[in-house]
Design a protein around this motif. Structure first.
Motif, PDB file in Angstrom:
ATOM      1  N   UNK A 124      27.174  37.144  50.544  1.00  0.00           N
ATOM      2  CA  UNK A 124      26.842  38.189  49.574  1.00  0.00           C
ATOM      3  C   UNK A 124      27.018  37.664  48.150  1.00  0.00           C
ATOM      4  N   UNK A 125      28.058  36.901  47.921  1.00  0.00           N
ATOM      5  CA  UNK A 125      28.296  36.334  46.590  1.00  0.00           C
ATOM      6  C   UNK A 125      27.189  35.361  46.195  1.00  0.00           C
ATOM      7  N   UNK A 126      26.765  34.529  47.124  1.00  0.00           N
ATOM      8  CA  UNK A 126      25.714  33.569  46.787  1.00  0.00           C
ATOM      9  C   UNK A 126      24.384  34.280  46.537  1.00  0.00           C
ATOM     10  N   UNK A 127      24.145  35.396  47.202  1.00  0.00           N
ATOM     11  CA  UNK A 127      22.947  36.180  46.903  1.00  0.00           C
ATOM     12  C   UNK A 127      23.031  36.770  45.503  1.00  0.00           C
ATOM     13  N   UNK A 128      24.199  37.280  45.136  1.00  0.00           N
ATOM     14  CA  UNK A 128      24.377  37.875  43.808  1.00  0.00           C
ATOM     15  C   UNK A 128      24.247  36.845  42.696  1.00  0.00           C
ATOM     16  N   UNK A 129      24.561  35.609  42.984  1.00  0.00           N
ATOM     17  CA  UNK A 129      24.436  34.553  41.974  1.00  0.00           C
ATOM     18  C   UNK A 129      23.037  34.571  41.348  1.00  0.00           C
ATOM     19  N   UNK A 130      22.046  34.785  42.196  1.00  0.00           N
ATOM     20  CA  UNK A 130      20.654  34.810  41.729  1.00  0.00           C
ATOM     21  C   UNK A 130      20.208  36.205  41.310  1.00  0.00           C
ATOM     22  N   UNK A 131      20.859  37.230  41.843  1.00  0.00           N
ATOM     23  CA  UNK A 131      20.283  38.573  41.759  1.00  0.00           C
ATOM     24  C   UNK A 131      21.048  39.589  40.923  1.00  0.00           C
ATOM     25  N   UNK A 132      22.264  39.285  40.501  1.00  0.00           N
ATOM     26  CA  UNK A 132      23.066  40.297  39.820  1.00  0.00           C
ATOM     27  C   UNK A 132      22.428  40.735  38.504  1.00  0.00           C
ATOM     28  N   UNK A 133      22.012  39.776  37.695  1.00  0.00           N
ATOM     29  CA  UNK A 133      21.366  40.114  36.431  1.00  0.00           C
ATOM     30  C   UNK A 133      20.039  40.816  36.651  1.00  0.00           C
ATOM     31  N   UNK A 134      19.323  40.390  37.664  1.00  0.00           N
ATOM     32  CA  UNK A 134      18.032  41.000  37.985  1.00  0.00           C
ATOM     33  C   UNK A 134      18.209  42.466  38.356  1.00  0.00           C
ATOM     34  N   UNK A 135      19.216  42.761  39.168  1.00  0.00           N
ATOM     35  CA  UNK A 135      19.467  44.147  39.555  1.00  0.00           C
ATOM     36  C   UNK A 135      19.820  45.005  38.346  1.00  0.00           C
ATOM     37  N   UNK A 136      20.654  44.469  37.458  1.00  0.00           N
ATOM     38  CA  UNK A 136      21.035  45.225  36.269  1.00  0.00           C
ATOM     39  C   UNK A 136      19.822  45.492  35.386  1.00  0.00           C
ATOM     40  N   UNK A 137      18.978  44.471  35.198  1.00  0.00           N
ATOM     41  CA  UNK A 137      17.780  44.629  34.372  1.00  0.00           C
ATOM     42  C   UNK A 137      16.845  45.687  34.924  1.00  0.00           C
ATOM     43  N   UNK A 138      16.767  45.787  36.225  1.00  0.00           N
ATOM     44  CA  UNK A 138      15.840  46.721  36.865  1.00  0.00           C
ATOM     45  C   UNK A 138      16.476  48.076  37.143  1.00  0.00           C
ATOM     46  N   UNK A 139      17.733  48.236  36.788  1.00  0.00           N
ATOM     47  CA  UNK A 139      18.399  49.515  37.008  1.00  0.00           C
ATOM     48  C   UNK A 139      18.675  49.836  38.458  1.00  0.00           C
ATOM     49  N   UNK A 140      18.820  48.797  39.284  1.00  0.00           N
ATOM     50  CA  UNK A 140      19.084  48.982  40.712  1.00  0.00           C
ATOM     51  C   UNK A 140      20.581  48.815  40.958  1.00  0.00           C
ATOM     52  N   UNK A 141      21.184  49.810  41.566  1.00  0.00           N
ATOM     53  CA  UNK A 141      22.604  49.752  41.887  1.00  0.00           C
ATOM     54  C   UNK A 141      22.768  49.274  43.322  1.00  0.00           C
ATOM     55  N   UNK A 159      32.220  36.418  39.085  1.00  0.00           N
ATOM     56  CA  UNK A 159      30.851  35.922  39.041  1.00  0.00           C
ATOM     57  C   UNK A 159      30.099  36.539  37.865  1.00  0.00           C
ATOM     58  N   UNK A 160      30.246  37.847  37.670  1.00  0.00           N
ATOM     59  CA  UNK A 160      29.550  38.534  36.582  1.00  0.00           C
ATOM     60  C   UNK A 160      29.984  37.987  35.227  1.00  0.00           C
ATOM     61  N   UNK A 161      31.274  37.710  35.090  1.00  0.00           N
ATOM     62  CA  UNK A 161      31.775  37.165  33.828  1.00  0.00           C
ATOM     63  C   UNK A 161      31.199  35.776  33.585  1.00  0.00           C
ATOM     64  N   UNK A 162      31.147  34.978  34.624  1.00  0.00           N
ATOM     65  CA  UNK A 162      30.595  33.622  34.481  1.00  0.00           C
ATOM     66  C   UNK A 162      29.117  33.655  34.127  1.00  0.00           C
ATOM     67  N   UNK A 163      28.389  34.649  34.710  1.00  0.00           N
ATOM     68  CA  UNK A 163      26.958  34.755  34.439  1.00  0.00           C
ATOM     69  C   UNK A 163      26.660  35.490  33.140  1.00  0.00           C
ATOM     70  N   UNK A 164      27.669  36.146  32.578  1.00  0.00           N
ATOM     71  CA  UNK A 164      27.443  36.933  31.380  1.00  0.00           C
ATOM     72  C   UNK A 164      26.690  38.219  31.644  1.00  0.00           C
ATOM     73  N   UNK A 165      26.910  38.803  32.818  1.00  0.00           N
ATOM     74  CA  UNK A 165      26.225  40.035  33.217  1.00  0.00           C
ATOM     75  C   UNK A 165      27.245  41.176  33.185  1.00  0.00           C
ATOM     76  N   UNK A 166      27.084  42.168  32.311  1.00  0.00           N
ATOM     77  CA  UNK A 166      28.095  43.232  32.159  1.00  0.00           C
ATOM     78  C   UNK A 166      27.957  44.337  33.198  1.00  0.00           C
ATOM     79  N   UNK A 167      28.414  44.076  34.418  1.00  0.00           N
ATOM     80  CA  UNK A 167      28.315  45.090  35.468  1.00  0.00           C
ATOM     81  C   UNK A 167      29.676  45.708  35.746  1.00  0.00           C
ATOM     82  N   UNK A 168      29.639  46.957  36.190  1.00  0.00           N
ATOM     83  CA  UNK A 168      30.856  47.671  36.585  1.00  0.00           C
ATOM     84  C   UNK A 168      30.946  47.616  38.099  1.00  0.00           C
ATOM     85  N   UNK A 169      32.041  47.070  38.593  1.00  0.00           N
ATOM     86  CA  UNK A 169      32.226  46.852  40.027  1.00  0.00           C
ATOM     87  C   UNK A 169      33.351  47.733  40.532  1.00  0.00           C
ATOM     88  N   UNK A 170      33.051  48.561  41.523  1.00  0.00           N
ATOM     89  CA  UNK A 170      34.054  49.411  42.170  1.00  0.00           C
ATOM     90  C   UNK A 170      34.121  49.055  43.649  1.00  0.00           C
TER      91      UNK A 170
END
Length: 571
Positions: free
Chosen positions: A62-79, A99-110
């Motif tokens: 799941x983490x390796x998938x997010x490496x490529x996709x976390x910013x993309x999901x945020x940009x598209x408004x997909x939770x 991972x989000x901090x390293x990528x510079x993606x400001x996501x809220x994780x619960x």
């Protein structure tokens, strides 16, 4: 909100297509993306992983998938909502934040926790397992989403809960909106196993062009405010979404008319399916009831050590060769293991034109708490017979050590005894109470049988010429669901495929408890076969330890089918 919420799925198991998360985010519009990474066997794997490193115990892919996709999901408004947290949802949530901090993606994780009952297993009467996880429901996910989370990580929730949570949060459903919740449970059950809803593991696969199945698209559910839904997939993707592919998935790993979840019991006998255009199937009419007062608990334990050897027997006198080898090997065992199982698979053909098709396979499986009794002492004993046993002696593998095997059992605890906690991105913890209204789970009344077909000529043919099937594992039990595609075929199937007939067609079930459930709306019968998988998939009681092929075996068996049904086209 009145518009349908679009919830996609990108994982049906730990090890599913790695690119699916990116494909679902780029292939079309979504509001939420979910992933199911857990199964009974997965919990055992994660339990052993946690034994080696207490900071692990979650689905690393799941983490390796997010490496490529976390910013993309945020940009598209997909939770994103996923149960990839396994045995350590807090640990995975921390890893996602890093991972989000390293990528510079400001996501809220619960994350959601409380399902892990291992520290209290003995107190709750669950013994001393390796893992003990209650199946939580959707309301912790709802709380996290209501608090603004972009990513919600859970541990062991029910498979459908990762879909029910987003739907309930989106529409603001209450905990007693049982029909709406049940509709979401059914939609979740359809899409949580990924491409099984869009052509994978589908009995009538020959009706789908091969090029269409080279890369089937993952499914999504458009869930409406009333709980009804449409199952579909992104435009231009492979595979097929049809009434039949959805029916097949609805029959997967269920029992009878009541499908219990922690938040609602969905009535599977109320489900109505209808085509809604190409690759679109509407689900409507679903009703729900109050959930049961107990939570199911997944219990995995180390059962001991297992080893196996397979011998190839070629040509004539197969039974005699097997008897000789068996007598020799058992005589060579100075210490007999706790369990010793022999299976002769008659894969040989008379007058075969290849050596392989002239050969049968003799399997020997041993299990014991002591690894020495099933280690090289056992496997070497078989190899030492190479020049002293049946003519043409051949084994498929060299001597090897015994391997640890697991045992799965299901437990049940009062829901009030299970903590359910939503942990927001800022660390705030919110306790999620169990359902205030409950209903003891009991079998639904069996529906009336349809009128039987009038007598007429029959032809002996495979059941699968008119019937599809889907089968799977639930602990040591398995289910086999069979459906047909016309009302006339249903009138025949409901009378012809009885428990007695199933025992005749599948002799392995002859001495086992079998229960039949009728689902007329789906033109389906579902059988639950208790004990056919021994003590669960990791125990490997059968060569098909998850019973995935059981339905296809049943379809291949010959029965007397009315000729009028064989002449019918598809519905």
């Amino acid at each position: 909100m009145t518009a349908a919420v679009r919830i996609g799925n990108c994982s049906g198991f730990y090890g599913d297509r790695h690119a699916a998360m990116h494909e679902m985010l780029t292939g079309g519009e979504l509001d939420y993306l979910t992933g199911d990474y857990l199964a009974e066997l997965t919990m055992l794997i994660l339990g052993r992983d946690r034994m080696k490193n207490p900071e692990r115990g979650y689905a690393k892919t799941f983490l390796t998938q997010l490496e490529q996709c976390l910013g993309l999901a945020l940009d598209r408004g997909v939770r994103i909502v996923a149960n990839a947290g396994g045995l350590n949802p807090a640990g995975l949530a921390d890893a996602v934040r890093e991972l989000a901090q390293r990528l510079g993606v400001p996501v809220r994780v619960a994350h959601v926790e409380g399902d892990d009952l291992l520290p209290r297993a003995a107190e709750l009467g669950l013994g001393s397992p390796l893992t003990a996880n209650a199946y939580l429901g959707a309301w912790g996910i709802v709380e996290c989403l209501a608090g603004g989370a972009d990513v919600v990580i859970t541990g062991r929730v029910t498979d459908a809960s990762v879909i029910v949570g987003p739907a309930a949060a989106h529409f603001g459903w209450s905990r007693t909106d049982y029909d709406r919740l049940a509709g979401a449970v059914v939609a979740g059950h359809v899409i949580e196993c990924g491409v099984q809803a869009s052509g994978g593991n589908y009995s009538f696969f020959t009706e789908i062009p091969t090029e269409q199945m080279l890369h089937p698209g993952f499914p999504l559910a458009e869930i409406r405010a009333d709980g009804s839904s449409v199952i579909t997939k992104h435009p231009g993707t492979g595979g097929l979404v049809s009434v039949d592919t959805v029916t097949a998935q609805l029959l997967y790993e269920v029992t009878g008319a009541r499908y219990a979840n922690p938040d609602v019991t969905a009535r599977m006998d109320s489900v109505e399916l209808s085509a809604d255009g190409p690759d679109r199937v509407q689900i409507s009419g679903v009703t729900g009831e109050a959930p049961p007062p107990t939570y199911k608990v997944s219990l995995n334990s180390i059962g001991g050590f297992r080893n196996s050897t397979t011998f190839v027997l070629t040509g004539l006198d197969i039974e005699a060769k097997a008897a000789l080898l068996r007598a020799q090997l058992e005589a060579a065992m100075t210490v007999r293991p706790a369990e010793l199982d022999w299976t002769l698979s008659r894969t040989d053909h008379p007058d075969a034109d290849t050596e392989e098709t002239a050969s049968a396979l003799l399997h020997c499986v041993v299990r014991d708490p002591d690894p020495a009794k099933v280690g090289r002492r056992f496997s070497a004993a078989g190899v030492e017979l190479a020049l002293a046993s049946y003519p043409g002696f051949c084994a498929t593998s060299p001597p090897g050590d015994g391997q640890v095997y697991g045992v799965f059992t299901a437990g049940y605890v009062d829901a009030a005894q299970v903590p359910h906690v939503a942990v927001h991105a800022d660390g705030t913890r919110v306790d999620i109470p169990p359902a205030s209204q409950t209903r003891e789970l009991a079998p639904a009344p069996e529906p009336e049988l349809p009128e039987p077909l009038p007598d007429g000529p029959t032809r002996r043919a495979p059941l699968g010429l008119i019937g599809g099937a889907r089968s799977g594992d639930k602990g040591g039990s398995a289910n086999v669901g069979v459906w047909v595609r016309t009302d006339e075929q249903w009138r025949w199937l409901a009378h012809a495929l009885t428990v007695e007939k199933l025992r005749e067609l599948l002799p392995e079930t002859a001495e086992l408890p079998v229960t039949r459930h009728l689902l007329p709306n789906l033109r389906a019968v579902n059988f639950v076969i208790d004990g056919i998988l021994g003590q669960g998939v990791a125990y490997q009681a059968r060569f098909d330890p998850q019973a995935k092929g059981l339905g296809e075996w049943l379809r291949s068996r010959h029965v007397d089918i009315p000729e009028r049904l064989l002449a019918e086209g598809k519905s």
